[in-house]
Design a protein around this motif. Structure first.
Motif, PDB file in Angstrom:
ATOM      1  N   GLN A  14      22.397  27.475  26.429  1.00 26.39           N
ATOM      2  CA  GLN A  14      22.236  28.771  27.062  1.00 26.39           C
ATOM      3  C   GLN A  14      22.011  29.811  25.963  1.00 26.39           C
ATOM      4  N   LEU A  49      19.611  39.471  34.326  1.00 32.57           N
ATOM      5  CA  LEU A  49      20.771  39.321  33.449  1.00 32.57           C
ATOM      6  C   LEU A  49      20.640  40.098  32.144  1.00 32.57           C
ATOM      7  N   LEU A  57      31.569  33.645  25.046  1.00 36.45           N
ATOM      8  CA  LEU A  57      31.507  34.966  25.687  1.00 36.45           C
ATOM      9  C   LEU A  57      32.840  35.695  25.574  1.00 36.45           C
ATOM     10  N   ARG A  64      33.268  39.241  23.699  1.00 41.30           N
ATOM     11  CA  ARG A  64      33.644  40.438  24.469  1.00 41.30           C
ATOM     12  C   ARG A  64      34.968  41.031  23.989  1.00 41.30           C
ATOM     13  N   ALA A  80      26.248  38.808  27.045  1.00 42.36           N
ATOM     14  CA  ALA A  80      25.855  38.202  28.315  1.00 42.36           C
ATOM     15  C   ALA A  80      24.980  36.983  28.075  1.00 42.36           C
ATOM     16  N   VAL A  81      25.078  36.037  29.024  1.00 41.97           N
ATOM     17  CA  VAL A  81      24.107  34.943  29.068  1.00 41.97           C
ATOM     18  C   VAL A  81      22.831  35.508  29.667  1.00 41.97           C
ATOM     19  N   VAL A 108      18.187  30.206  29.486  1.00 44.31           N
ATOM     20  CA  VAL A 108      18.518  28.806  29.255  1.00 44.31           C
ATOM     21  C   VAL A 108      17.326  28.111  28.599  1.00 44.31           C
ATOM     22  N   ALA A 136      19.373  27.092  35.676  1.00 42.92           N
ATOM     23  CA  ALA A 136      20.703  26.884  36.242  1.00 42.92           C
ATOM     24  C   ALA A 136      21.711  27.613  35.375  1.00 42.92           C
ATOM     25  N   LEU A 137      21.792  28.898  35.567  1.00 41.28           N
ATOM     26  CA  LEU A 137      22.693  29.685  34.735  1.00 41.28           C
ATOM     27  C   LEU A 137      24.106  29.638  35.298  1.00 41.28           C
ATOM     28  N   GLN A 138      25.045  29.859  34.403  1.00 43.63           N
ATOM     29  CA  GLN A 138      26.428  29.874  34.859  1.00 43.63           C
ATOM     30  C   GLN A 138      26.719  31.160  35.612  1.00 43.63           C
ATOM     31  N   ASP A 142      29.184  32.940  35.481  1.00 38.25           N
ATOM     32  CA  ASP A 142      29.793  33.932  34.600  1.00 38.25           C
ATOM     33  C   ASP A 142      28.731  34.836  33.984  1.00 38.25           C
ATOM     34  N   GLY A 143      27.625  34.208  33.557  1.00 36.42           N
ATOM     35  CA  GLY A 143      26.537  34.983  32.981  1.00 36.42           C
ATOM     36  C   GLY A 143      25.954  35.936  33.998  1.00 36.42           C
TER      37      GLY A 143
END
Lengths: 346, 390
Positions: free
Chosen positions: A176, A257, A297, A301, A310-311, A314, B377-379, B381-382
């Protein structure tokens, strides 16, 4: 392209995009590449990473250098001095060398430059060094005639140590992509100032040394951070293109995101420049194994510089070298930055 | 500054995508529709909309780039004037578009005075700052023509002149609709131009050609909603003008702007670059405005430029076919290789509203429908972490 432009160095050759990488590959690598290019115990120029490295016992000595020119010299959130320290510290940190052994500072000043401004810049460098637990231990000063150089140029070099070298080429499918905070802040703040956009904004550069932040992430998930890069010139788009290309994976970003300040998004729509292409000076992109994302994360943070971590995407096995943006409405490619960014003209 | 979120709501977008898929499948065959606006193409490319279109739907960009359809002889007139030493002011993109023998940028490199301006009003300011004659090379559709007209009506200094290459969109739709081999079964009309002309301007076109026209805005939801309506109309054989941009466009348009437009300009036939002779497609200054008309106030020696033949690269450029909607940049051997924004061969790669330039800006491949979607397929949480940070 006319012969005249093909034979000349243009601004785009320093803008951090494809044109710059091509120029380096065609000229500097020829001159400086070791023979063979990849040697055990040495990471040389052919890797085109954030720095070079030499194995010392069970550690790596990482070495990097960076010259800084910026117009204007003082800008909201920082100045050329803070930029010069953060730039070199961050290049070391991106390779895992978060413990800074020493920095150098070489300054070239235009005749007539105000001494007070120089002192202000040096105080700012000292403050940035303190934040990074680093020190300038050698330096050089030159003065050139008026108009022979534009005000002030600062070069900093640095060395650092790490047990585990992190490359920008280590992404694997399934990793990720984590960004340590909001994107586009530095470039938009400087661009708004430079182009005289009369905006009532509090845009501020994010320029900051990231070595303590990066150390927190590396310690939270030893061996699980597969790649790092700081998205400076060329922005997140440029850095991800480079990482994806070197790693042989595709990167799919989810636009929803992306952490972007409302102010930055506003200016970006106004001038027609995507924050993905705008320089950051206090952010890192991390490739993280899926199982370690939560720990990374949390560690980011907990640090003042990583609160908005943040993610954002992917890595996928298909489309190697490509960056794809899922807009929520559909998907498209993100172009590889080529030259310098200018606000659109109509 | 940001668009209101209601026009960028992904949930609503999902509903519209589904509706578009249903409408396309109800038609039961391949359908091609055309938009005639660079801003529509920019939005489609920027938001990756093509990846969400049903496979049987082909959305083509037609002659919607004002810089691209400015004809070579018109550019030649500006270049000839510049070479004669007359100061030219024009929009930035126009400077780099090649004419028969070079562009305004080439003329500038050879010493001709060229001013890049953002508006006709700025060109007037430049004229006021000097006693030398200044010619505003006026390009663009009715949207910018109205601005030119308003400035002339407001009064300009005696050293200010206009070389009009303005174009009028409605007539070119007739040409494209009648082109041999055209597959276009419906049109998206550009919302901003329609704020001036009104949606009624398309009614005679619909009556003549029997294809539906939907006026569309520029947010992704505007475009999706307009496409749903257009494909539904095609499926049912409805022939009408539908205004899907009512928050800006009325049936009759902006009467004041129209009055100013036709007070200054008259429509005449003329060539659109790469397309055809378009009856009533060019806007030229009326006789009453002869005193500011560069064509009547200067002897423009265009013929002096015509000794140069186009280069071989230019002969391979398929801009014309792209603007007519019968080819795409992917069909061009030069696209992304010999022809890039830094070194454009054709106008479509020069202008920020050109199809080639837009496709190049968004990675060169406009349609990612083939991309696997399951790789995202992101988590969770993200997902919570992202979004705007105030």
């Amino acid at each position: 392209m006319s012969v005249a432009t093909a034979d000349r160095i243009l601004l785009k050759h320093g803008a951090g995009g494809r044109a710059m990488r091509r120029l380096i590959a065609e000229t500097f690598l020829d001159a400086f590449e070791t023979d063979p290019p990849e040697r055990a115990g040495v990471l040389g120029v052919s890797a085109m990473d954030d720095g070079g490295a030499v194995r010392l016992g069970d550690q790596w000595l990482v070495l990097t250098t960076d010259s800084h020119v910026i117009q204007p010299v003082f800008f909201p959130g920082g100045d050329i001095g803070r930029l010069a320290i953060a730039g070199t510290v961050n290049d070391l940190a991106m390779m895992g060398a978060t413990q800074i052994l020493g920095l150098t500072c070489a300054v070239i000043i235009e005749e007539g430059f105000p001494r007070r401004d120089l002192e202000r810049i040096l105080a700012s460098m000292r403050a940035a060094c303190d934040e990074a637990s680093a020190a300038v231990i050698a330096g050089d000063t030159k003065v050139m005639g008026a108009r022979e150089i534009d005000r002030i140029v600062i070069n900093t070099s640095g060395i650092g140590l790490t047990r585990r070298l992190v490359r920008d080429a280590g992404l694997r499918a399934g990793d990720q992509i984590v960004v340590t905070g909001t994107i586009g802040d530095h470039g938009m703040a400087v661009m708004a100032l430079r182009h005289g956009l009369q905006l009532e904004t509090d845009l501020r550069s994010d320029v900051a040394p990231l070595n303590t932040l990066v150390r927190a992430a590396l310690d939270a998930a030893p061996g699980e951070i597969t790649a790092m890069k700081d998205p400076t010139r060329g922005g997140v788009a440029g850095a991800l293109h480079e990482m994806a290309g070197k790693s042989g994976v595709g990167v799919v970003l989810d636009e929803v995101l992306l952490p972007v300040r409302t102010q930055v998004r506003g200016v970006s729509e106004l001038v027609g420049i995507d924050p993905l292409f705008v320089a950051n000076e206090g952010k890192a992109l991390l490739g993280v194994r899926p199982d370690a994302v939560a720990a990374v994360l949390a560690a980011l943070r907990a640090h003042p510089l990583g609160r908005d971590a943040a993610v954002i995407g992917v890595c996928v096995p298909d489309h190697p070298g490509k960056v794809i943006l899922d807009t929520g409405f559909g998907r498209r490619l993100v172009a590889e930055p080529d030259g310098d960014l200018l606000p659109r003209i109509c | 500054v940001s668009a209101p979120l209601e026009f960028r709501d992904p949930v609503r977008a999902g509903e519209l995508r589904d509706a578009l898929a249903r409408a396309a499948s109800a038609v039961g065959r391949e359908v091609a529709v055309m938009h005639v606006c660079g801003s529509h193409e920019q939005a489609i490319a920027k938001f990756g909309l093509r990846a969400s279109f049903p496979p049987s739907l082909n959305v083509i960009m037609g002659p919607g780039c004002p810089v691209c359809i400015t004809d070579q002889p018109e550019i030649d007139e500006a270049v000839a004037l510049a070479r004669q030493g007359i100061r030219i002011a024009t929009y930035g993109d126009m400077v780099r578009v090649p004419g028969t023998a070079g562009s305004l940028a080439d003329a500038q490199a050879a010493g001709a005075p060229i001013d890049v301006v953002y508006s006709v009003a700025q060109a007037v300011e430049h004229a006021r700052a000097s006693d030398e004659p200044l010619v505003f090379f006026a390009t663009g559709f009715e949207t910018t023509a109205v601005a030119t007209a308003a400035v002339l009506i407001g009064g300009v200094p005696s050293n200010f002149f206009v070389l009009s290459a303005h174009k009028y969109i409605p007539p070119v739709m007739e040409i494209v609709a009648e082109m041999p081999g055209t597959r276009v079964e419906g049109f998206l009309a550009a919302g901003h131009a329609a704020t001036i002309t009104g949606s009624a301007v398309f009614e005679p076109f619909v009556a003549r050609h029997g294809v539906p026209v939907v006026v569309a805005g520029f947010e992704p939801l505007d475009i999706l909603a307009a496409l749903v309506r257009l494909v539904e109309m095609i499926g049912r054989g409805e022939r009408a003008v539908v205004n899907m941009f009512p928050r800006c466009v009325s049936r009759d348009g902006n009467a004041n702007a129209q009055r100013q437009l036709w007070q200054v300009f008259r429509p005449i036939g003329g060539r659109w670059r790469g397309i055809a002779h378009v009856p009533n497609g060019n806007l030229r200054l009326r006789d009453e405005w002869a005193a500011v008309d560069a064509r009547r106030q200067f002897a423009i020696d265009v013929a002096s430029l015509w000794r140069s033949a186009p280069s071989t690269l230019v002969r391979q450029c398929i801009c014309g076919n792209i603007m007519a909607g019968i080819a795409s940049p992917a069909d061009c051997p030069l696209f992304g290789g010999a022809c890039v924004p830094d070194a454009p061969v054709g106008a479509c790669m020069v202008s920020s509203e050109g199809t080639c330039r837009i496709w190049h800006e968004y990675g060169g491949i406009p349609d990612l429908r083939a991309c696997p979607a399951d790789s995202l397929a992101l988590q969770a949480d993200g997902r919570r972490a992202g979004g705007e940070v105030a």
